[in-house]
Write an enzyme that holds these catalytic residues in place. Structure first.
Site: not given
Ligand code: NAD
Ligand code: GLY
Length: 380
Positions: A129, A151, A193, A235, A245, A249, A253, A256, A260, A273
């Site tokens: 939990r 998030k 981003e 942020k 949100e 917040r 997006n 987005h 998407h 992305h």
């Molecule tokens: P990712 O985590 O897939 O990383 C991208 C690639 O880079 C992967 O292949 C990873 O293994 C590699 N990588 C990571 N760090 C590295 C490093 N230092 N050196 C070499 N390779 C490395 O993608 P991302 O772009 O970091 O994140 C996208 C994800 O984040 C999506 O799932 C999205 O939904 C999520 N997201 C979440 C929020 C949130 O607020 N929680 C906000 C934006 C995006």
């Molecule tokens: N990446 C959008 C948020 O954190 O709200």
């Protein structure tokens, strides 16, 4: 720069749940190591990473964690990729916690990009939990956005991030030196981003990014630290005002809903992305002009700023003639209808009144969206 002097600190102000984002080039000294000692000493700790990141940066984290004196530390390595952000892989994290006796006082530490951060956060949100977790983001996208703000989640076959929870970490430790190993496209995707904060709320930040484009493109360490710090400040401000949100917040997006749809039509292969969000932001700017919300010329300004950062601003060229229909206006619109923000055929979109002035616009008719999509599809 392996000294505490290179550290920067941003606080995410959420009352008793406030937490620090520490930017440090050395997790084993200074505030980063103090935080690890305070959070991990005497407790069971599970490090969660993936098969790409762990061989590159796992040892660095492991050394810092061992120094903090946990009761035990184990590592769990996920397969790489968004396609593994699934309930099945998430359950494997929980299996690891069960097998290794991680109890309620346990702490998870995520080492990776947004995928690892989101999955680890959601495991921490649900295990017993809710237990504590620390984010150690290793992509630019995760350092400027995904690791901060609470998030967490995983994908459902019906859609991206449909399963999740708001669960704040107890700290974020961001080392911009980890970004040296990031592939170029992933790095630029993170810049998309980052510039998004400027498009939303600060024309000055957009100008700063353009001014420092050369240093940013060569990943200059000092500029990177300034960039991540400023994005985390943006942020922090948004999350403080609207943690879950309900309002402001949602502005994060920007680009987005279009993005998407583009990502989906490209089957998550054509574009990363951030790249899709960049194109989606130009679409949002052009729609804002069309609706008279923004002055003419905004979309050109947005396009120029994105091009400065080597980001795409138009739909990708199809690889084969048979694929030319992939990005048709109707197909894009249909994907946009699947967005959570559509009611009775009217769209709720983040649009722009000008550079640095995003706004949530309700009731946007498809008759206005379609010509904008057509102009992009014709340009392919
Ligand atoms: P990712 O985590 O897939 O990383 C991208 C690639 O880079 C992967 O292949 C990873 O293994 C590699 N990588 C990571 N760090 C590295 C490093 N230092 N050196 C070499 N390779 C490395 O993608 P991302 O772009 O970091 O994140 C996208 C994800 O984040 C999506 O799932 C999205 O939904 C999520 N997201 C979440 C929020 C949130 O607020 N929680 C906000 C934006 C995006
Ligand atoms: N990446 C959008 C948020 O954190 O709200």
């Amino acid at each position: 720069m392996n000294t505490a002097e290179s550290e920067r600190l941003v606080t995410i102000p959420l009352g008793q749940r406030s937490y620090p984002v520490v930017l440090s080039h050395d997790l084993s000294t200074g505030q980063a190591s103090d935080i690890l000692a305070a959070q991990l000493a005497g407790r069971p700790v599970a490090l969660i990473s993936n098969e790409t990141v762990w061989p590159l940066h796992g040892e660095t984290l492991l050394n810092a964690v061992r120094q903090a004196g946990p009761a035990q530390s184990t590592a769990f390595i996920l397969p790489d990729g968004e396609e593994n952000k699934t309930p099945q892989q998430w359950l494997r994290i929980l299996d690891h916690l069960a097998e290794n006796g991680v109890t309620r006082d346990g702490v998870l530490v995520a080492l990776g990009g947004g995928v690892v951060c989101d999955m680890t956060g959601f495991a921490a949100a649900c295990w017993m939990r809710g237990i504590e977790f620390i984010q150690v983001p290793t992509t630019l996208l995760a350092q400027v956005d995904a690791s901060v703000g609470g998030k967490t989640g995983i994908n459902h076959p019906a859609g991206k991030n449909l399963i999740g929870a708001f669960h704040q970490p107890s700290a974020v430790l961001a080392n911009t030196e980890f970004l040296a190993t990031l592939p170029e496209r992933e790095y630029l995707s993170g810049l998309a981003e980052a510039i998004k904060y400027g498009f939303i709320q600060s024309a000055e930040f957009v100008h700063w990014l353009r001014q420092h484009r050369q240093a940013l493109l060569r990943r200059d360490p000092e500029i990177l630290d300034q960039l991540v710090e400023q994005c985390c400040r943006f942020k922090a401000d948004v999350v403080q005002q609207d943690e879950t949100e309900k309002g402001r917040r949602a502005l994060l997006n920007l680009g987005h809903t279009f993005g998407h749809a583009i990502e989906n039509l490209g089957q998550y292969r054509d574009l990363l992305h951030g790249e899709a969000v960049a194109i989606g932001t130009v679409m949002a700017a052009r729609l804002s002009e069309r609706l008279g919300l923004a002055p003419a010329g905004l979309s050109q300004e947005v396009t120029a700023a994105l091009k400065d950062l080597n980001l795409p601003t138009g739909l990708p060229q199809p690889a084969a003639e048979a694929e030319t229909r992939r990005y048709s206006p109707q197909a894009l619109l249909q994907r946009m209808r699947l967005d959570k923000k559509v009611s009775q055929g009217k769209h709720r979109l983040v649009l722009m009144r000008g550079l640095g002035q995003a706004t949530l616009a309700e009731g946007i008719a498809e008759a206005d969206i379609l010509p904008v999509l057509e102009s992009f599809c014709q340009a392919v």
